[in-house]
Design a protein around this motif. Structure first.
Motif, PDB file in Angstrom:
ATOM      1  N   SER A 223       0.835  -1.210   0.000  1.00 41.35           N
ATOM      2  CA  SER A 223       0.000   0.000   0.000  1.00 41.35           C
ATOM      3  C   SER A 223       0.868   1.258   0.000  1.00 41.35           C
ATOM      4  O   SER A 223       0.562   2.240  -0.681  1.00 41.35           O
ATOM      5  N   ALA A 227       1.070   4.199  -2.837  1.00 41.02           N
ATOM      6  CA  ALA A 227       0.839   5.602  -2.495  1.00 41.02           C
ATOM      7  C   ALA A 227       1.975   6.483  -3.015  1.00 41.02           C
ATOM      8  O   ALA A 227       1.749   7.572  -3.555  1.00 41.02           O
ATOM      9  N   ARG A 230       1.613   6.782  -6.755  1.00 41.31           N
ATOM     10  CA  ARG A 230       0.543   7.720  -7.137  1.00 41.31           C
ATOM     11  C   ARG A 230       1.026   9.159  -6.990  1.00 41.31           C
ATOM     12  O   ARG A 230       0.754  10.012  -7.829  1.00 41.31           O
ATOM     13  N   ASP A 272      -6.327   1.552   6.118  1.00 39.11           N
ATOM     14  CA  ASP A 272      -6.601   2.861   5.505  1.00 39.11           C
ATOM     15  C   ASP A 272      -7.969   2.931   4.839  1.00 39.11           C
ATOM     16  O   ASP A 272      -8.129   3.552   3.789  1.00 39.11           O
ATOM     17  N   PHE A 289      -8.846   2.664  -1.421  1.00 34.06           N
ATOM     18  CA  PHE A 289      -8.229   2.232  -2.668  1.00 34.06           C
ATOM     19  C   PHE A 289      -8.461   0.739  -2.892  1.00 34.06           C
ATOM     20  O   PHE A 289      -8.563  -0.039  -1.934  1.00 34.06           O
ATOM     21  N   LYS A 380      -2.602  10.287   0.628  1.00 33.23           N
ATOM     22  CA  LYS A 380      -3.532   9.164   0.483  1.00 33.23           C
ATOM     23  C   LYS A 380      -4.648   9.236   1.521  1.00 33.23           C
ATOM     24  O   LYS A 380      -5.827   9.052   1.211  1.00 33.23           O
ATOM     25  N   GLU A 381      -4.284   9.512   2.767  1.00 32.38           N
ATOM     26  CA  GLU A 381      -5.277   9.615   3.841  1.00 32.38           C
ATOM     27  C   GLU A 381      -6.288  10.717   3.541  1.00 32.38           C
ATOM     28  O   GLU A 381      -7.501  10.528   3.735  1.00 32.38           O
ATOM     29  N   GLU A 383      -7.058  11.914   0.572  1.00 33.01           N
ATOM     30  CA  GLU A 383      -7.869  11.534  -0.593  1.00 33.01           C
ATOM     31  C   GLU A 383      -8.979  10.567  -0.203  1.00 33.01           C
ATOM     32  O   GLU A 383     -10.115  10.690  -0.664  1.00 33.01           O
TER      33      GLU A 383
END
Length: 433
Positions: A223, A227, A230, A272, A289, A380-381, A383
């Motif tokens: 993960s 991230a 991305r 997450d 995700f 990421k968090e 988003e």
């Protein structure tokens, strides 16, 4: 046959043997300096005990144990080696001392007296067995030391319970630029699923030690890598986006539904994900995700089976009396879920620290991450949170889940916590000499 990768494959394994030889005799840990993302950092490994052998004939028992273990796994889960584990392997000594080799169902190893001590160790023997398993059914060699061979050797290490040594070998491959940057999302999920299936079939508590821990660490590391990838995408490039998926957990009217939901929420928090709960407590909707959602579902399927089985055994034992069985079961589930979340969280933190996700790693006193988080993980968090808030508004989701009511049965809760501490959270009992 072209064997362009031979030197690099040998170099990676030599790197692992150097790390294994440096393991602390007091702690069983070795600290390795690696390069990730252009930065140097230290990674801790706690490898399984690698067997050493006196002479080539002593290797025979180990080889037989490995092949028998693979045959048993093949009967339950199917063969990972096209049935090659059914073919016997002989071990013989030969006069040379510079190399170990495999050919036609035979492993040839140098004798210690002739300078062959370097070859009389577990990793070298597993390498030669990987050649045997990486051979076609008709005896044709698939590839000498290429990607197929390396994948077979990693698979073999995991199948015999040497999951930490497999992780070390993957790291060595990464450091030398072999086989890209690790498994794809589908490959990662397959490995998580396999760890969990092996755990569910474990026969002893020794085999319930660390499988889920390894599964959670693998999922967390993957993960983090996604991230970072991305965050590195240039503007205008298409990158994976959050999504949502409904997961049914029980039938309407079941009193245990709220306990199943609590277990899924515990798993979601460590991967997450955000959740909403259906009004009749029969399902949850996961937001996050795609890879994280897939991992959460795989973990839930494995853990809920273990939780129910442990509770059934506890109720059948009569240890809950005089408390009513229904009350005791609820308390047991509550304690089990609490402890499982703690174990998953510890595994997550360990994986994050290993991946350099926090500025100062893990605090030695609290055991929690310390320092600033990687910007990619913060992004990421944010988003996921923004997506969750948007979908709640769009679907008109309101209110707060009340959860389950407290159960006044501390004894059953404690039994649940103890059972969860023994739950299958990682590697099987490894083979040794």
């Amino acid at each position: 046959m072209d064997d362009a990768d031979q030197k690099s494959t040998y170099a990676a394994e030599d790197m692992v043997t150097t790390w294994l030889d440096a393991v602390s005799s007091d702690t069983g840990v070795v600290q390795v300096a690696v390069s990730r993302g252009g930065r140097r950092r230290s990674v801790d490994f706690t490898p399984e005990t690698e067997p050493r052998f006196s002479n080539p004939p002593d290797v025979t028992q180990f080889v037989d144990q490995v092949l028998e273990r693979l045959r048993q796994q093949a009967r339950t889960y199917g063969s990972n080696y096209r049935g090659r584990e059914k073919k016997p392997v002989e071990v013989q000594a030969f006069r040379g001392w510079k190399k170990a080799t495999y050919r036609d169902g035979m492993i040839l190893l140098p004798e210690r007296e002739r300078g062959g001590a370097w070859a009389l160790r577990g990793l070298v023997v597993v390498h030669e067995l990987a050649h045997h398993l990486n051979t076609g059914l008709d005896g044709a060699i698939i590839d000498a030391h290429g990607a197929g061979f390396r994948a077979t050797m990693l698979q073999l290490l995991e199948d015999i319970g040497w999951t930490e040594i497999a992780a070390m070998l993957r790291e060595a491959h990464r450091q030398l630029g072999l086989d890209g940057q690790g498994p794809s999302g589908d490959g990662m999920l397959a490995k998580v699923g396999k760890m969990l299936r092996h755990a569910e079939g474990a026969a002893t508590e020794a085999e319930r030690d660390a499988f889920l821990t390894k599964a959670q660490e693998l999922a967390t590391t993957h993960s983090i890598e996604l991230a970072v990838a991305r965050a590195a995408h240039a503007a205008g490039e298409v990158s994976p986006a959050p999504r949502f998926e409904a997961v049914r957990l029980g039938h309407r009217g079941q009193q245990s539904n709220v306990r199943y939901i609590e277990l899924m929420l515990a798993i979601a928090r460590t991967n997450d994900l955000r959740c909403t709960i259906r009004g009749d407590n029969t399902a949850v909707t996961l937001y996050g995700f795609p890879g994280d959602i897939d991992v959460a579902k795989a973990l839930y399927v494995s853990l809920v089976v273990q939780m129910v089985a442990d509770a059934d055994a506890y109720i059948r034992s009569g240890a809950h009396r005089p408390v009513h069985g229904r009350t005791a079961r609820a308390a047991f589930y509550s304690g089990w879920t609490t402890r499982i979340e703690q174990r998953l969280q510890r595994a997550r933190w360990a994986a994050q620290a290993s991946a350099g996700a926090y500025e100062r790693g893990i605090d030695q006193v609290t055991g929690e991450p310390s320092g600033a988080q990687l910007p990619a993980l913060v992004a990421k968090e944010v988003e996921v949170r923004d997506f969750f808030d948007h979908m709640r508004r769009q679907h008109g989701v309101r209110g707060t889940w009340r959860g389950s009511s407290a159960v006044a049965d501390e004894r059953s809760s404690e039994h649940g916590r103890d059972a969860a501490e023994r739950a299958r959270l990682g590697r099987e009992k490894e083979l040794s000499a």
